[in-house]
Write an enzyme that holds these catalytic residues in place. Structure first.
Site, PDB file in Angstrom:
ATOM      1  N   GLU B  49      -6.396   1.130   4.976  1.00 24.51           N
ATOM      2  CA  GLU B  49      -6.135   1.554   6.362  1.00 24.51           C
ATOM      3  C   GLU B  49      -7.382   2.068   7.060  1.00 24.51           C
ATOM      4  OE1 GLU B  49      -4.286   2.467   3.755  1.00 24.51           O
ATOM      5  OE2 GLU B  49      -2.223   1.848   4.143  1.00 24.51           O
ATOM      6  N   PHE B 111       9.866  10.780   0.917  1.00 23.44           N
ATOM      7  CA  PHE B 111       8.874   9.868   0.352  1.00 23.44           C
ATOM      8  C   PHE B 111       7.919   9.370   1.445  1.00 23.44           C
ATOM      9  CE2 PHE B 111       7.635   5.460  -0.860  1.00 23.44           C
ATOM     10  CZ  PHE B 111       6.779   5.818  -1.889  1.00 23.44           C
ATOM     11  N   GLN B 112       6.648   9.461   1.169  1.00 20.10           N
ATOM     12  CA  GLN B 112       5.586   9.060   2.109  1.00 20.10           C
ATOM     13  C   GLN B 112       5.669   9.789   3.444  1.00 20.10           C
ATOM     14  OE1 GLN B 112       5.271   4.692   2.095  1.00 20.10           O
ATOM     15  NE2 GLN B 112       3.817   4.871   0.394  1.00 20.10           N
ATOM     16  N   LYS B 161      11.076   5.700  11.439  1.00 17.47           N
ATOM     17  CA  LYS B 161      11.673   4.402  11.114  1.00 17.47           C
ATOM     18  C   LYS B 161      13.006   4.185  11.835  1.00 17.47           C
ATOM     19  CE  LYS B 161      12.565   1.469   7.127  1.00 17.47           C
ATOM     20  NZ  LYS B 161      12.573   1.380   5.660  1.00 17.47           N
ATOM     21  N   MET B 482     -30.889   8.667   2.468  1.00 14.06           N
ATOM     22  CA  MET B 482     -31.193   9.779   3.364  1.00 14.06           C
ATOM     23  C   MET B 482     -31.131  11.098   2.603  1.00 14.06           C
ATOM     24  SD  MET B 482     -32.252  10.490   6.333  1.00 14.06           S
ATOM     25  CE  MET B 482     -31.872   9.476   7.763  1.00 14.06           C
TER      26      MET B 482
END
Lengths: 174, 578
Positions: B49, B111-112, B161, B482
């Site tokens: 993602e 969940f999630q 959802k 760096m």
């Protein structure tokens, strides 16, 4: 209190707005001294009265960052000398029979009210200027304060014969 | 017309003329992925993602249109927080849609589930948790409006959802509906005429002025207006890391990049200036060095669409809130009204001084090739010269980014894409993919470091499978370069956890495993042929593993916390020449 300023912030009355305002203060490292929030007469809006500690950062930057929040509609800075400030305090104090009379006398002098009575405690309510609440608290402290809750102050501009000096910050930068 | 929330979302995106979105499906966003099959919007399936977010950013950088990413709840939402923060700091228009657990389950540790709007509150311009399907068209319109107007930035729509599955009566909100629902949002685009007059007066009098052009020029599509102002007044320009390309490097009045790794002339001209005209720039610490010692004698004209930028770091003498393009156009008029180029102060001594600095302290590195090592700057110069000048170049974060900004000659707006404010390692590969999707007509090269590449390289699988022919030049010095440079210079060469190995992973095999062409370059004479070969491949991504000299450091450098007067130039140029 010299380094404190009062911001009266009109916000949309929506879920999460208080979290956005409070979050902005912590995110940018500003200090909130007190905060009070309630709906206004128009149920689309709420008013958040914030007393800010401007030693942590300049007031101008705080108001500009606040105004970037999409849900903030208007910000008014209220100068302490030109506004009416009130705060409410509830205080439960030890009140043995011998002390009870003195406590009630003080409550009367300060125009407070007894709102709860127990066997050896009373709960007192006092509304007034923050300074008056400070004095009251100091005078009652020797009796033994069990619990104390203050609301944080609310404020409106003082009405005067001439126009109140009310500085609207919104959109007035350039 | 009855639609589900999911259908309404996709239709709303179509109404906003979205042509592509970058995403990855999952449980809570499943209902939205069904209407995607029937939509005109191209969906690019990413492998992580974070990649979706940076692709959306790269797309937005290159096209000026808002990038769109769509992911599910929980870990997907947290994975996209980095791109949101990146876009927030660089003011990139980016609309992010996340799935959420059903509305009634919010707060139950389902969940999630995660508090996506809470987590992203401080890295978005605004966000929404949708509570009913009928709000979707209005929220989508507001999201695009907020992302693209005022100071642009990322916004997020969190969609439970069950709301996706609710039905609603389709409508499309009007401008008035949007305005009525956003009573606190009124960006000021037109500069105050009196302030613009004041600015014109200061400009006319200034003997040693510098235009300090920032990313706001590009956001406001103000490059042409800037060129008019420069040519009218003859004032030299520095272009910050976010403004590379806002003014062509080949122009005689372009001084290049200022700041911590800016060139000597850009840094020193700002230090000695009597007037800084800050246009869409924000006095970032990487530009100012120690603020107290920055441009001590300069008056400041500061133009920005975000009022909070004015006075945040340095108090301007003339603050102007407004859109850079509109304000600069008015400024050009105001300068013309007060006598135009004839009425400008004599600046010949200033320009002469600038030319001397340019002659004495150009960007430099050891070009002799005596030790046979491959210099990263030489790779960049060769790449620059072997590609069309409208090539979009994308960089990650670190030494390679600074060298690319220094040595690439950026001639056109929107051809330089990088992560400025947040300094997000791993930005380059996905951002290059997004840029190429937005500008398929352009050649797109990412210049990446080996450390950066390893963070997001898997998105080259996305590029291969979607036939997005980006080209990646890894400047592989086997170090977090760096950090190595700082440890060498400021920690007595005590190298702590910076070695990465040139061979592990094997970048060529890795590229090939991801469906790309992989090439390796170890010697200077192989650079040109490898670049030519890469440029000839247009049906798949190409990765070149350039084995560069790990000892090479980025110069000039202003040490952290020091004043810009303490600029350290390349050791071959002596002690700074002050």
């Amino acid at each position: 209190m010299a380094s404190h300023h009062i911001l009266s912030v009109l916000v949309e009355n929506r879920a999460g707005v208080l979290a956005r305002v409070a979050g902005l203060f912590s995110q940018r490292g500003y200090n909130i001294y007190s905060l009070a929030v309630a709906p206004t007469d128009d149920d689309r809006f709420s008013r958040i009265t914030i007393v800010v500690d401007v030693e942590s950062s300049p007031l101008e930057q705080i108001t500009k960052q606040l105004f970037k929040l999409v849900n903030v509609v208007k910000i008014t800075e209220l100068h302490p000398d030109e506004s009416v400030e009130r705060e409410l305090m509830l205080l439960t104090i030890k009140a043995e029979p011998g002390a009870r009379g003195q406590i009630m006398e003080l409550v009367q002098v300060f125009e407070g009210r007894i709102v709860g009575v127990g066997h050896d405690q009373v709960t007192v309510m006092l509304a007034g200027t923050p300074a008056k609440l400070d004095d009251f608290e100091e005078l009652l402290r020797p009796y033994g304060i069990d619990e104390l809750q203050r609301t944080g102050r609310v404020a409106l501009p003082k009405l005067e014969r001439q126009a109140p000096k009310l500085r609207t910050v919104k959109g007035k930068v350039s | 017309m009855k639609l589900t929330g999911a259908q309404a979302l996709i239709k709303s995106l179509e109404m906003e003329k979205v042509e592509v979105m970058f995403g990855l499906p999952g449980g809570a966003i499943l209902p939205v992925y069904d209407p995607i099959i029937d939509s005109s919007i191209r969906h690019i399936l990413v492998r992580h993602e974070q990649g979706a977010g940076h692709m959306a950013e790269g797309y937005a950088h290159a096209t000026g249109r808002p990038g769109v990413a769509i992911v599910t709840s929980g870990p997907a939402a947290t994975n996209i927080v980095t791109p949101l923060c990146d876009a927030y700091l660089d003011s990139i228009p980016f609309v992010c849609i996340t799935g959420q657990v059903p509305y009634g389950s919010i707060g139950t540790d389902a969940f999630q589930e995660c508090d996506t709007t809470g987590i992203t509150r401080s890295v978005t311009k605004h966000n929404w948790l949708v509570s009913k399907a009928e709000d979707i068209p209005l929220i989508v319109r507001e999201a695009f409006h907020l992302a693209t107007t005022g100071r642009p930035g990322p916004v997020l729509i969190d969609l439970p959802k069950d709301i996706s599955n609710q039905t609603m009566e389709w409508y499309w909100p009007t401008d008035a509906d949007v305005a009525a629902d956003l009573p606190g949002y009124k960006p000021n685009t037109k500069g105050h005429p009196k302030m613009i007059q004041e600015a014109a007066k200061l400009i006319a009098k200034a003997k040693q002025p510098v235009i300090y052009a920032g990313g706001g020029i590009l956001k406001a599509r103000a490059a042409e207006a800037l060129r008019q102002l420069v040519e009218l007044t003859g004032i030299p320009v520095v272009t910050t890391l976010m403004a590379r390309g806002a003014f062509p490097d080949s122009h005689e009045l372009c001084l290049g990049m200022p700041g911590m790794h800016g060139n000597y002339t850009a840094v020193t001209a700002m230090q000695r200036a009597d007037l800084l005209i800050a246009l869409g720039s924000r006095f970032d610490d990487r530009v100012t060095g120690k603020v107290g010692g920055f441009a001590p004698d300069a008056k400041i004209i500061h133009v920005d669409i975000d009022p909070a930028e004015l006075g945040k770091v340095r108090r301007p003498d003339v603050p102007i809130v407004g859109d850079c393009r509109l304000v600069i156009e008015e400024m050009v008029k105001a300068v013309n009204d007060t006598g135009g180029s004839e009425s400008q102060a004599d600046r010949s001594a200033w320009i002469t001084q600038i030319r001397e600095w340019q002659k004495d302290f150009p960007l430099t590195y050891d070009r002799s090739g005596d030790d046979g090592s491959l210099k990263p700057q030489m790779v960049i110069e060769t790449l620059r010269d072997a590609t069309p000048d409208d090539t979009v170049v994308v960089s990650g974060v670190g030494q390679h980014q600074m060298w690319t900004s220094q040595y690439w000659k950026v001639e056109h707006p929107y051809t330089w894409v990088n992560s400025g404010g947040l300094g997000t390692m791993g930005f380059a590969v996905p951002a290059a993919i997004g840029a190429k999707v937005g500008r398929p007509d352009r050649m797109v090269w990412a210049v990446d470091g080996d450390g950066c590449f390893q963070m997001t390289a898997q998105e080259l699988v996305t590029a291969s499978s979607e036939r997005i022919p980006v080209k990646i030049a890894i400047l592989n010095n086997a170090y977090l370069g760096m950090v190595r440079q700082w440890q060498e210079m400021f920690y007595e060469e005590r190298y702590s956890e910076v070695y990465l190995s040139p061979d592990l992973p094997d970048y060529v095999k890795w590229a090939e495993a991801m469906g790309c062409v992989g090439l390796r370059v170890e010697h200077p004479e192989e650079v040109q042929p490898a670049i030519d070969k890469a440029n000839s491949i247009n049906d798949r991504p190409v990765v070149i593993d350039f084995r560069t000299d790990s000892r090479e450091k980025v110069y000039p450098m202003v040490p952290a916390g020091a004043s810009n007067d303490e600029i350290v130039v390349d050791p071959s140029q002596g002690e700074g020449g002050r």
